[in-house]
Design an enzyme around this catalytic site. Structure first.
Site: not given
Length: 491
Positions: A314-316, A394-395
């Site tokens: 998970g990222t932003t 992200g993704g």
């Protein structure tokens, strides 16, 4: 005036994250200042995707001069001891996945040292001013968005792993829901003191000692003290007059995107995207099949894969441009979180040592004292007309497909918003099923004749990443935030 020549812009994954960045930019802060304020806010309002004890990469692109990358990603511990690891199952709807959490999955955090290093290099405003919006939001509370509630639903077994974690995430009595008011006063206190005392609070001070007090953790004080963010020269590639700066090794994200762009002929069609992704996955599996990729990039990806495990969760992302024309793009991650709370801080550390796609051999198979690789790839794209686009996504494993396809659309002449909103196609494993978003009739017909099992999703989805981008031109700025991941843009 200079401010007229270079209006400000910000695109991030949450309304409050974007507002924090934009307010700093409007007050005359630098792009780095805006990234810091936004990153700290993301740790409050996007708490599963970002955390003060995670890591990230920052791309800085001055109005004149070369882009550079600041690597603040996580490092494995220097010692190997028996550690505490728990396995949980997360529900993604169509699939379920095993995650490993617990104190034994915490890698040496890099985000806070990275933010302070960036501030020392290019910050203008005080850290207390930059942290204040996040401190206020944590102390007063914020309203949980629909997107963040969905992220919490998926990761509920992690967020409710122990009572302290469930309490921190407002899930002590029921699942977190959109509209809930979430307060984190301990986190507010930690961020407030951090702004005054500096990164030492997290590397040697009280927060560091609280982290090391967790039973079953492999980290030592030496790991925290000796961690250092690293400035790296960006990986550059050109396509049709565009110059693209990407993250270099040990990140695999930049090289993978460069390979995708190198392999693609003119045009963006399902057939070409499928072929390029298939060849990239074959390369990652060390296939001997002929490839169309640049030999130097192939060699670099092979070296990176041989020396580093890749983190894919998970990222932003945060993209900004300031009044001086400097652009910055910051992608940050906390993994899926370790499921424990550092006492007295409200902080859930990363679980980078516990993810199966990172360590196929299990959560105790890591090599000591190694900077982990990542799919994250903040980017800087300079067009032939002089415009500059900062973007990232992200993704997890979809980062490479989201960014490469957005870049291809930009190079083909599409406006920024159209490039971000264009339907995406993703292939996770060679010979696996193709996941694709819906598009027009031509796109759909082309998907149906691919030599693979194709799943066409009913609508655009967070699964396909969230590209947040800002573009600076002689005529002004444009900012686009991906609605797939609840993005908000301000200019």
């Amino acid at each position: 005036m200079k401010a007229d020549r270079h209006p400000v812009a910000a695109a991030c994954g949450h309304p409050l994250t974007t507002q924090a960045a934009h307010d700093v930019l409007c007050a005359g802060g630098s792009a780095v200042d805006a990234c810091i304020a936004a990153a700290l806010m993301a740790c409050v309002v996007e708490p599963v995707l970002a955390g003060p004890m995670g890591g990230g990469f920052m791309m800085l692109c001055p109005a004149q001069g070369s882009a550079r990358v600041l690597d603040g990603f996580v490092q494995t511990p220097r010692r190997r001891i028996p550690v505490e690891v728990h396995s949980i199952e997360a529900d993604f709807g169509d699939t379920r996945q095993i995650f490993h959490i617990g104190p034994g999955t915490i890698a040496t955090p890099g985000l806070i040292p990275m933010l302070f290093e960036a501030h020392a290099r290019a910050g203008r405003m005080s850290m207390t001013d930059l942290a204040q919006p996040a401190v206020t939001a944590a102390r007063a509370g914020h309203v949980v968005t629909t997107f963040q509630a969905e992220v919490a639903r998926i990761t509920r077994p992690i967020l409710s792993h122990i009572p302290a974690t469930a309490q921190r995430f407002g899930m002590a009595e029921r699942p977190l829901q959109a509209g809930d008011h979430l307060r984190t006063p301990d986190l507010a206190d930690a961020l407030e003191v951090l702004a005054i005392e500096g990164a030492r609070l997290f590397t040697e001070g009280e927060v560091a000692q609280a982290l090391l007090s967790l039973d079953g953790i492999a980290l030592t004080g030496e790991d925290l003290r000796r961690y250092a963010p690293r400035w790296r020269e960006a990986l550059h590639m050109s396509r049709h007059g565009w110059d693209m700066a990407l993250t270099p090794s040990p990140s695999i994200g930049g090289t993978q995107i460069a390979l995708m762009l190198d392999a693609m002929p003119q045009g963006v069609t399902p057939a070409l995207l499928f072929r390029a992704q298939t060849e990239l996955l074959d390369l990652r599996a060390q296939s001997s099949d002929p490839l169309t990729f640049d030999p130097a990039l192939v060699a670099q990806l092979r070296r990176t894969l041989a020396g580093h495990a890749a983190r894919q969760r998970g990222t932003t992302h945060i993209s900004v441009t300031d009044r001086g024309g400097m652009g910055a793009a910051l992608t940050l991650s906390n993994g899926t979180g370790a499921g424990v709370i550092v006492p007295g801080t409200g902080i859930m550390p990363n679980n980078m040592l516990g993810e199966e796609d990172l360590l196929p051999g299990g959560p105790e198979s890591w090599a000591p004292d190694v900077r982990l690789a990542s799919a994250m790839c903040p980017m800087c794209l300079r067009a032939p007309d002089g415009s500059v686009t900062m973007m990232g996504s992200g993704g997890s494993s979809r980062i490479r497909t989201a960014l490469s396809q957005t870049a291809l659309h930009l190079i083909a002449g599409q406006p920024l918003e159209d490039a971000v909103m264009a339907p995406r196609l993703h292939l996770d494993i060679a010979n696996g099923a193709v996941m694709a978003e819906p598009g027009n009739e031509c796109w759909t017909d082309a998907l149906r004749v691919l030599p693979a099992d194709v799943t066409i999703w009913p609508e655009r989805s967070m699964y396909f990443g969230g590209v947040h981008a800002v573009r600076s031109t002689r005529g002004g700025v444009t900012a686009v935030a991906d609605p797939r991941r609840d993005g908000v843009a301000l200019t």
